[in-house]
Design an enzyme around this catalytic site. Structure first.
Site, mmCIF file in Angstrom:
data_model
loop_
_atom_site.group_PDB
_atom_site.id
_atom_site.type_symbol
_atom_site.label_atom_id
_atom_site.label_comp_id
_atom_site.label_asym_id
_atom_site.label_seq_id
_atom_site.Cartn_x
_atom_site.Cartn_y
_atom_site.Cartn_z
ATOM 1 N N LYS A 1 0.729 -1.145 0.114
ATOM 2 C CA LYS A 1 -0.059 0.143 0.080
ATOM 3 C C LYS A 1 0.951 1.149 0.012
ATOM 4 O O LYS A 1 1.576 1.439 0.937
ATOM 5 C CB LYS A 1 -0.912 -0.085 1.073
ATOM 6 C CG LYS A 1 -2.068 1.375 1.111
ATOM 7 C CD LYS A 1 -2.769 1.590 2.224
ATOM 8 C CE LYS A 1 -1.904 2.526 3.134
ATOM 9 N NZ LYS A 1 -1.706 4.090 2.378
ATOM 10 N N GLY B 1 6.745 4.414 9.249
ATOM 11 C CA GLY B 1 5.638 5.449 9.380
ATOM 12 C C GLY B 1 5.807 6.022 10.829
ATOM 13 O O GLY B 1 6.797 5.931 11.417
ATOM 14 N N GLU C 1 2.963 5.918 16.389
ATOM 15 C CA GLU C 1 1.451 5.768 16.777
ATOM 16 C C GLU C 1 0.716 4.754 15.746
ATOM 17 O O GLU C 1 -0.115 4.274 16.154
ATOM 18 C CB GLU C 1 0.867 7.106 17.086
ATOM 19 C CG GLU C 1 1.322 8.111 18.176
ATOM 20 C CD GLU C 1 0.847 7.536 19.503
ATOM 21 O OE1 GLU C 1 0.120 6.387 19.684
ATOM 22 O OE2 GLU C 1 1.376 8.060 20.435
ATOM 23 N N GLU D 1 9.853 0.651 11.069
ATOM 24 C CA GLU D 1 10.865 1.619 10.823
ATOM 25 C C GLU D 1 10.096 3.064 11.015
ATOM 26 O O GLU D 1 9.014 3.380 10.393
ATOM 27 C CB GLU D 1 11.574 1.556 9.697
ATOM 28 C CG GLU D 1 12.950 2.621 9.554
ATOM 29 C CD GLU D 1 12.737 4.026 9.478
ATOM 30 O OE1 GLU D 1 12.578 4.677 10.520
ATOM 31 O OE2 GLU D 1 12.479 4.345 8.387
ATOM 32 N N CYS E 1 13.267 10.538 8.440
ATOM 33 C CA CYS E 1 13.235 9.633 9.578
ATOM 34 C C CYS E 1 14.424 9.917 10.387
ATOM 35 O O CYS E 1 14.605 9.842 11.810
ATOM 36 C CB CYS E 1 13.122 8.406 9.453
ATOM 37 S SG CYS E 1 14.066 7.395 8.031
ATOM 38 N N GLU F 1 9.167 14.546 17.175
ATOM 39 C CA GLU F 1 9.614 14.507 15.872
ATOM 40 C C GLU F 1 8.686 15.520 15.170
ATOM 41 O O GLU F 1 7.550 15.288 14.931
ATOM 42 C CB GLU F 1 9.188 13.082 15.223
ATOM 43 C CG GLU F 1 9.946 12.984 13.848
ATOM 44 C CD GLU F 1 9.536 11.658 13.229
ATOM 45 O OE1 GLU F 1 8.486 11.088 13.111
ATOM 46 O OE2 GLU F 1 10.746 10.896 12.668
HETATM 47 P P1 NAI Z 1 1.446 7.411 9.240
HETATM 48 O O1 NAI Z 1 2.225 6.587 10.025
HETATM 49 O O2 NAI Z 1 0.116 7.909 9.633
HETATM 50 O O3 NAI Z 1 1.427 6.910 7.640
HETATM 51 C C1 NAI Z 1 2.549 6.064 7.012
HETATM 52 C C2 NAI Z 1 1.810 5.004 6.420
HETATM 53 O O4 NAI Z 1 0.638 4.179 7.142
HETATM 54 C C3 NAI Z 1 0.675 5.540 4.953
HETATM 55 O O5 NAI Z 1 0.854 4.649 4.045
HETATM 56 C C4 NAI Z 1 -0.446 5.443 5.956
HETATM 57 O O6 NAI Z 1 -1.762 5.435 5.018
HETATM 58 C C5 NAI Z 1 -0.754 4.294 6.557
HETATM 59 N N1 NAI Z 1 -1.464 3.899 7.769
HETATM 60 C C6 NAI Z 1 -1.818 5.012 8.543
HETATM 61 N N2 NAI Z 1 -2.755 4.418 9.623
HETATM 62 C C7 NAI Z 1 -2.751 3.263 9.150
HETATM 63 C C8 NAI Z 1 -3.343 2.111 9.836
HETATM 64 N N3 NAI Z 1 -4.335 2.338 10.785
HETATM 65 N N4 NAI Z 1 -3.247 1.014 9.572
HETATM 66 C C9 NAI Z 1 -2.600 0.790 8.381
HETATM 67 N N5 NAI Z 1 -1.656 1.537 7.728
HETATM 68 C C10 NAI Z 1 -1.797 2.837 8.232
HETATM 69 O O7 NAI Z 1 2.229 8.812 9.001
HETATM 70 P P2 NAI Z 1 1.736 10.110 8.552
HETATM 71 O O8 NAI Z 1 0.373 10.611 9.040
HETATM 72 O O9 NAI Z 1 1.833 10.255 6.984
HETATM 73 O O10 NAI Z 1 2.531 11.374 9.152
HETATM 74 C C11 NAI Z 1 2.586 11.556 10.537
HETATM 75 C C12 NAI Z 1 3.844 11.681 11.037
HETATM 76 O O11 NAI Z 1 4.517 10.341 11.204
HETATM 77 C C13 NAI Z 1 5.099 12.577 10.404
HETATM 78 O O12 NAI Z 1 4.845 13.853 10.596
HETATM 79 C C14 NAI Z 1 6.363 12.171 10.920
HETATM 80 O O13 NAI Z 1 6.460 12.564 12.252
HETATM 81 C C15 NAI Z 1 5.952 10.596 10.934
HETATM 82 N N6 NAI Z 1 6.547 9.727 9.718
HETATM 83 C C16 NAI Z 1 7.618 9.103 9.887
HETATM 84 C C17 NAI Z 1 8.107 8.656 8.779
HETATM 85 C C18 NAI Z 1 9.350 7.793 8.822
HETATM 86 O O14 NAI Z 1 10.150 7.928 7.887
HETATM 87 N N7 NAI Z 1 9.704 6.765 9.754
HETATM 88 C C19 NAI Z 1 7.465 8.768 7.474
HETATM 89 C C20 NAI Z 1 6.255 9.424 7.526
HETATM 90 C C21 NAI Z 1 5.717 10.030 8.666
#
Ligand code: NAI
Ligand code: MG
Length: 493
Positions: free
Chosen positions: A190, A243, A246, A265, A299, A396
């Site tokens: 996804k 991601g 949380e 990660e 990240c 972050e």
């Molecule tokens: P997120 O963790 O919500 O999204 C990342 C991925 O997870 C996306 O594909 C999203 O559709 C999916 N996702 C979201 N909720 C889900 C669920 N309940 N079940 C399964 N998949 C789910 O991150 P978001 O909302 O885009 O960004 C929020 C914060 O997260 C950012 O401000 C940053 O601090 C952090 N982040 C960290 C990343 C990293 O490289 N470690 C990458 C992106 C965001």
């Protein structure tokens, strides 16, 4: 700084974009619900195209296709070396189309065209690295008591659900497909809802390369619906996720129902430690790159900048002066150093932290504002006089905002650097090898850089301590997370 810079000679043409279908069982298909969502250009806020949203039915279809390809299709019968050949072929096709893919990546994610070109090289390197592994994943013969022959087989985990973010759309795809495919798994990926375009283009290239139908499936959709359905699916054997922590907590709880394997990660609040005995010019450049690379949407961003008291004032002056010169603007212009943040949501989050930092008493040295009134651009920002307990030093921010934290002693700074629930990366700048190696040993982080920053190679393990993750990507380490080890014991005559 301006968002409307004229194209430089290195600029790329704005790529054409078409509406996006789903990729299931080797075909591009419509979503069953007919629902779509828009892909946004973060440089303008305008809609680029409509994207089909995968619902539970589509997740079921994709998992079924992946299961069938795993159990019955040519993929199962294929020699490991031939799996590798398909991956080399895909790497060649990505390399052939790298300019086009980079332009699309920049248009949709807002990363500069220079950074996208770098990412594309990383994608090619990763696919080739793991292509090489395909026929080198070996078991062992194990001495056991009694008259037996025992050996191990390393077999695919099975159908793998992979959920990736928007900050490095294609690189994250490659980090996840590489080891999964080398080990003979099948994949349902996804993409992030903010960046639904380039992964679908690469799915098309995978079809051209000749991957059997169903080995690779790519979905678009929201996390709470499409992502959650993939995680909960009883026929998915493993989830690999990048991601927010949380989100990882939600995923791990849901995955508990089927006890599927998870690797995570999850970002960081990485300490970047500058000792007075460093090469100051290099450390200023390094600290700038550490935080502002890809607008801080990284990240490993060096967002907690510990500076030794003796050089603190000079360092902050130089850091702020350099931040002011950073060229923020159109990501498709080759001269741009920083594009927009990926979304309104991310921009608002960053500006919210800038407010909070000031309210909690930190000193805003430079930046802190939105650039222009169109698109999601934020000024490179420096906060000084930050205390360890302030929100801007703990959370972050995922934007171009650095917190400067002065320190006086080695033990003190190691303790403070580790005083976080994150543990992804850490860096130290010094000419003293004792200090450098002491810090490297003591830092609670999956990656430590000495006199450099953001050096990540597909060959070295990457991942986090503590709440920055579970498991490792890249390098040989990733193969452990995509194989099951089976012991076979034979009674000898
Ligand atoms: P997120 O963790 O919500 O999204 C990342 C991925 O997870 C996306 O594909 C999203 O559709 C999916 N996702 C979201 N909720 C889900 C669920 N309940 N079940 C399964 N998949 C789910 O991150 P978001 O909302 O885009 O960004 C929020 C914060 O997260 C950012 O401000 C940053 O601090 C952090 N982040 C960290 C990343 C990293 O490289 N470690 C990458 C992106 C965001
Ligand atoms: Mg989210």
């Amino acid at each position: 700084m301006s968002t409307a810079t004229l194209p430089s000679p290195h600029a790329v043409k704005r790529p054409a974009v078409k509406d996006q279908l789903l990729f299931i069982g080797g075909q591009f298909v419509s979503g069953s619900s007919g629902k779509t969502f828009p892909a946004i250009d973060p440089a303008t806020g305008d809609t680029l195209c409509q994207v089909h949203e995968a619902d539970r039915n589509d997740v079921n279809r994709a998992v079924r296709a992946a299961r069938q390809a795993l159990e019955a299709g040519p993929w199962k019968q294929m020699d490991a070396a031939d799996r590798g050949r398909l991956m080399f072929k895909l790497a060649d096709l990505v390399e052939r189309d790298a300019e086009e893919l980079a332009a699309l990546e920049s248009l949709n994610s807002g990363k500069t065209i220079t950074d996208s070109r770098g990412d594309l090289q990383g994608v090619v390197n990763t696919l080739r690295y793991y292509a090489g592994w395909a026929d080198k994943i070996e078991g062992r013969t194990v001495p056991v008591r009694g008259n037996f022959l025992s050996y191990t087989l390393r077999q695919p985990v099975g159908v793998v659900g992979q959920i990736i973010p928007w900050n490095f759309p294609l690189l994250m795809l490659a980090w996840k497909w590489g080891p999964a495919l080398a080990c003979g798994n099948t994949v349902v990926m996804k993409l992030a809802e903010q960046t639904p375009l380039t992964g679908m283009r690469v799915a098309e290239l995978a079809r051209t390369a000749g991957f059997p139908d169903g080995v690779i499936n790519v979905l678009n959709g929201l996390g709470e619906t499409t992502g959650a359905a993939l995680v909960a699916h009883p026929d998915v054997d493993k989830i690999a996720f990048t991601g927010h922590y949380e989100t990882a907590k939600i995923i791990q709880k849901s995955a508990a129902d089927t006890l599927k394997r998870c690797t995570f990660e999850l970002g960081g609040k990485s300490p970047n430690v500058i000792f007075a005995d460093c090469d100051l010019d290099k450390a200023v450049d390094g600290a700038h790159h550490a935080i502002y690379f890809h607008g801080g949407q990284c990240c490993t961003a060096g967002s907690r900048l510990f500076v030794e008291e003796k050089i603190h004032k000079e360092f902050v002056d130089r850091l702020a002066a350099k931040a002011k010169t950073r060229k923020v603007g159109n990501p498709l212009d080759g001269a741009t150093e920083q594009g927009p943040q990926v979304s309104q949501e991310q921009m608002d989050k960053i500006l919210g932290y800038v407010d909070l930092g000031q309210k909690q008493g930190a000193k805003l040295v430079t930046g802190g504002r939105r650039v222009g009134d169109k698109g999601f651009f934020v000024e490179p920002t420096v906060f000084d006089g930050v205390r360890d307990d302030m929100a801007i030093a703990r959370d972050e921010i995922f934007g171009p905002v650095v917190s400067v934290l002065p320190f006086t002693g080695v033990d003190e700074v190691i303790g403070r650097a580790n005083n976080t629930y994150y543990g992804l990366a850490a860096a130290v700048w010094t000419k003293d090898i004792d200090k450098a190696h002491l810090f490297a040993r003591e830092a609670k982080a999956g990656t430590v850089w000495v006199n450099c920053y953001h050096v990540v190679d597909t060959t070295t393990p990457f991942g986090g301590f503590k709440m920055s993750g579970q498991g490792r990507e890249n390098g040989e380490a990733a193969l452990d997370h995509y194989t099951e080890t089976k012991t076979v014991t034979v009674k000898l005559g």
